[in-house]
Design an enzyme around this catalytic site. Structure first.
Site, mmCIF file in Angstrom:
data_model
loop_
_atom_site.group_PDB
_atom_site.id
_atom_site.type_symbol
_atom_site.label_atom_id
_atom_site.label_comp_id
_atom_site.label_asym_id
_atom_site.label_seq_id
_atom_site.Cartn_x
_atom_site.Cartn_y
_atom_site.Cartn_z
ATOM 1 N N GLU A 132 0.920 -1.339 -0.018
ATOM 2 C CA GLU A 132 0.016 -0.023 -0.183
ATOM 3 C C GLU A 132 0.867 1.016 -0.106
ATOM 4 O O GLU A 132 0.615 2.142 -0.926
ATOM 5 C CB GLU A 132 -0.835 0.081 1.436
ATOM 6 C CG GLU A 132 -1.644 1.254 1.287
ATOM 7 C CD GLU A 132 -2.817 1.250 2.471
ATOM 8 O OE1 GLU A 132 -3.021 0.306 3.108
ATOM 9 O OE2 GLU A 132 -3.688 2.470 2.424
ATOM 10 N N GLU B 45 4.926 11.206 10.012
ATOM 11 C CA GLU B 45 5.506 11.013 11.427
ATOM 12 C C GLU B 45 5.443 9.515 11.815
ATOM 13 O O GLU B 45 6.393 9.115 12.449
ATOM 14 C CB GLU B 45 4.880 11.826 12.665
ATOM 15 C CG GLU B 45 4.745 13.345 12.571
ATOM 16 C CD GLU B 45 4.240 13.920 11.173
ATOM 17 O OE1 GLU B 45 3.192 13.434 10.644
ATOM 18 O OE2 GLU B 45 4.691 15.114 10.983
HETATM 19 C C1 LIG Z 1 -7.888 11.587 1.301
HETATM 20 C C2 LIG Z 1 -7.706 10.520 2.381
HETATM 21 C C3 LIG Z 1 -8.112 9.136 2.417
HETATM 22 C C4 LIG Z 1 -7.921 8.144 3.318
HETATM 23 N N1 LIG Z 1 -8.437 6.778 2.800
HETATM 24 C C5 LIG Z 1 -8.681 6.001 3.696
HETATM 25 C C6 LIG Z 1 -8.924 4.577 3.634
HETATM 26 O O1 LIG Z 1 -9.441 4.449 2.425
HETATM 27 N N2 LIG Z 1 -9.197 3.869 4.478
HETATM 28 C C7 LIG Z 1 -8.787 4.169 5.757
HETATM 29 O O2 LIG Z 1 -8.795 3.359 6.672
HETATM 30 N N3 LIG Z 1 -8.319 5.430 5.894
HETATM 31 C C8 LIG Z 1 -8.102 6.329 5.060
HETATM 32 N N4 LIG Z 1 -7.641 7.399 5.610
HETATM 33 C C9 LIG Z 1 -7.121 7.799 6.952
HETATM 34 C C10 LIG Z 1 -5.810 8.059 6.805
HETATM 35 O O3 LIG Z 1 -5.057 6.805 6.717
HETATM 36 C C11 LIG Z 1 -5.504 8.610 8.276
HETATM 37 O O4 LIG Z 1 -5.914 10.052 8.032
HETATM 38 C C12 LIG Z 1 -3.911 8.688 8.725
HETATM 39 O O5 LIG Z 1 -3.722 7.297 9.123
HETATM 40 C C13 LIG Z 1 -3.792 9.543 9.852
HETATM 41 O O6 LIG Z 1 -4.848 9.380 10.817
HETATM 42 P P1 LIG Z 1 -5.483 10.563 11.682
HETATM 43 O O7 LIG Z 1 -6.162 11.301 10.450
HETATM 44 O O8 LIG Z 1 -6.426 10.039 12.521
HETATM 45 O O9 LIG Z 1 -4.393 11.464 12.334
HETATM 46 P P2 LIG Z 1 -3.910 11.225 13.818
HETATM 47 O O10 LIG Z 1 -3.561 9.678 13.985
HETATM 48 O O11 LIG Z 1 -4.907 11.799 14.767
HETATM 49 O O12 LIG Z 1 -2.608 12.165 13.788
HETATM 50 C C14 LIG Z 1 -2.724 13.663 14.005
HETATM 51 C C15 LIG Z 1 -1.143 13.990 13.853
HETATM 52 O O13 LIG Z 1 -0.378 13.495 14.802
HETATM 53 C C16 LIG Z 1 0.682 12.746 14.251
HETATM 54 N N5 LIG Z 1 1.062 11.653 15.242
HETATM 55 C C17 LIG Z 1 0.270 10.668 15.346
HETATM 56 N N6 LIG Z 1 0.960 9.782 16.264
HETATM 57 C C18 LIG Z 1 2.126 10.257 16.384
HETATM 58 C C19 LIG Z 1 3.360 9.826 17.105
HETATM 59 N N7 LIG Z 1 3.285 8.553 17.854
HETATM 60 N N8 LIG Z 1 4.409 10.622 17.401
HETATM 61 C C20 LIG Z 1 4.526 11.745 16.326
HETATM 62 N N9 LIG Z 1 3.288 12.128 15.960
HETATM 63 C C21 LIG Z 1 2.365 11.370 15.594
HETATM 64 C C22 LIG Z 1 0.168 12.531 13.033
HETATM 65 O O14 LIG Z 1 1.346 12.314 12.013
HETATM 66 C C23 LIG Z 1 -0.552 13.760 12.491
HETATM 67 O O15 LIG Z 1 0.256 14.683 12.105
HETATM 68 C C24 LIG Z 1 -7.959 8.473 4.403
HETATM 69 C C25 LIG Z 1 -7.295 10.070 4.718
HETATM 70 C C26 LIG Z 1 -7.357 10.952 3.673
HETATM 71 C C27 LIG Z 1 -7.011 12.086 4.080
#
Ligand SMILES: Cc1cc2nc3c(=O)[nH]c(=O)nc-3n(C[C@H](O)[C@H](O)[C@H](O)COP(=O)(O)OP(=O)(O)OC[C@H]3O[C@@H](n4cnc5c(N)ncnc54)[C@H](O)[C@@H]3O)c2cc1C
Length: 381
Positions: A242, A367
């Site tokens: 992926e 990150e």
């Molecule tokens: C256009 C789009 C398509 C998507 N398609 C899919 C899909 O088909 N299926 C699916 O399941 N998901 C999908 N996603 C979701 C995507 O995988 C998540 O948005 C991504 O994994 C980040 O999760 P979050 O948005 O909850 O951010 P969070 O996990 O809440 O993170 C917020 C911030 O904190 C940072 N952070 C988190 N943990 C840590 C750490 N331990 N140390 C330092 N920084 C950290 C992150 O890097 C980020 O900057 C999609 C997202 C988008 C925008």
């Protein structure tokens, strides 16, 4: 070199798919972006021509081809402005879960449709309260006789609004963290399965991204992928491909941004000479070209290793973060070279700039990639 692996068949395949994209995708991009969706007819046409899941074995209706063909499809779609066409996610991310871990019954039921375009797939991992930290997902599946009863919510799901089949991450044992995660297939007609609105996004406007809801949703027990509690392990096995798929998007979009920036910088005159002849801009373009060249060299070497079946987890994590940020740098500079025209929809760089923003976020943020890389350096347990 990656180019060495391409045979005459690959070249013919690329030429015919490029022609297909030029005729069936590129001219419709603006309309599909306005509609917020790609029509099902495109999926069916792609299926007819063998452009969906080309790796699926012949016994399930596929062509049994190698990952190189998926790579060609991904690259050519991006070059033809098909970023929002959710085909690579379907072919190279979601359907492989079914092929690798599905029961014979599941594979016979859905793989032929995945190849033909009648079955569009999605991956439902992310929840409102859990994205990067998948151990925190709260959707559950409880076994009840020959069925699982699913409750929970997913968000940001690509292909989510029109998908016929979702590979869903659930907890079958909420007390177990990662070890309580299982993967289960939910088909569009499962009772208790509902979709929310299509989410309005910054870019990728023709991609249907949706919320999914499960309220006492019932699916037969044979929809379970592999074994209960092994879901996280399966995800880790598949995430390599992926992330590689996203890296390919990053690289090709960076190449396209550079092309747009360079063409514009040669054509537009400012203070009596082309934008690109002013030294600040010539250096800017030199830096962009160097970024793109480094990205291509790094990516190709990882693709070669992936094709050879080697473990590329560490390098693909490095590439996902580096390429995801590189393409954003290059897009920013390419737009800057356009001045105000770059902000106008009629210029291609405007859409490219919007679309690339998600690349350092989905499939694992920069990150999280650095977390994986640093763990593999022995910095964390
Ligand atoms: C256009 C789009 C398509 C998507 N398609 C899919 C899909 O088909 N299926 C699916 O399941 N998901 C999908 N996603 C979701 C995507 O995988 C998540 O948005 C991504 O994994 C980040 O999760 P979050 O948005 O909850 O951010 P969070 O996990 O809440 O993170 C917020 C911030 O904190 C940072 N952070 C988190 N943990 C840590 C750490 N331990 N140390 C330092 N920084 C950290 C992150 O890097 C980020 O900057 C999609 C997202 C988008 C925008």
């Amino acid at each position: 070199m990656l180019s060495d692996i391409y045979t005459e068949e690959h070249r013919i395949f690329r030429a015919s798919f490029r022609k297909f994209v030029a005729e069936e995708v590129t001219p419709h991009v603006e309309q599909w972006e306005r509609q917020g969706a790609v029509p099902r007819e495109l999926w069916l046409k792609m299926g007819e021509q063998g452009y969906l899941c080309p790796w699926v074995p012949e016994q399930y209706g596929g062509l049994g081809l190698g990952f190189e063909y998926s790579l060609i499809i991904n690259e050519e779609l991006i070059r033809g402005d098909g970023f929002g066409v959710g085909v690579p996610l379907h072919s190279d991310v979601a359907a492989p879960y079914l092929a690798s871990y599905g029961s014979e019954r599941a594979k016979n039921t859905w793989l032929p449709g995945c190849v033909g375009g009648q079955v569009v797939t999605a991956v439902g991992f992310t929840e409102p309260g859990a994205g990067s930290d998948l151990a925190a997902i709260r959707a559950t599946a409880v076994r009840d006789g020959d069925e699982y009863v699913i409750n929970g919510q997913k968000t940001f799901i690509t292909n989510g609004y029109f998908a016929d089949l979702v590979v869903l991450a659930v907890k079958t044992d909420p007390s177990q963290g990662y070890n309580g995660i299982s993967l289960i297939l939910v088909d569009k007609d499962a009772p208790g399965f509902q979709r929310g609105v299509r989410l309005r996004k910054m870019g990728g406007h023709m991609q249907d991204t949706a919320e999914l809801y499960f309220g006492d949703c019932r699916v037969p027990a044979w929809h379970l992928l592999g074994q209960e509690g092994q879901g996280f392990r399966y995800m880790m096995q598949k995430l390599q491909q992926e992330r590689l798929e996203v890296c390919i998007k990053c690289q090709v979009m960076a190449e396209e941004c550079l092309k747009e920036g360079l063409e514009y910088a040669k054509a537009r005159q400012v203070f009596g000479q082309p934008v690109g002849l002013h030294q600040a801009n010539a250096f800017r373009l030199a830096e962009m070209a160097t970024d793109v060249e480094l990205g291509r060299t790094f990516l190709d070497s990882i693709i070669l290793d992936h094709l050879a079946g080697r473990d590329v987890v560490q390098r693909v994590s490095m590439a996902k973060y580096w390429l995801g940020e590189m393409v954003n740098r290059v897009a920013y500079q390419a737009l800057q070279l356009h001045g105000g025209y770059g902000y106008m929809e009629e210029y291609r760089i405007c859409r490219l700039y919007r679309d690339v923003r998600a690349l350092s976020i989905f499939a694992g943020t920069s990150e999280i990639m650095k977390l994986i890389v640093s763990r593999n350096l022995g910095l964390r347990p």
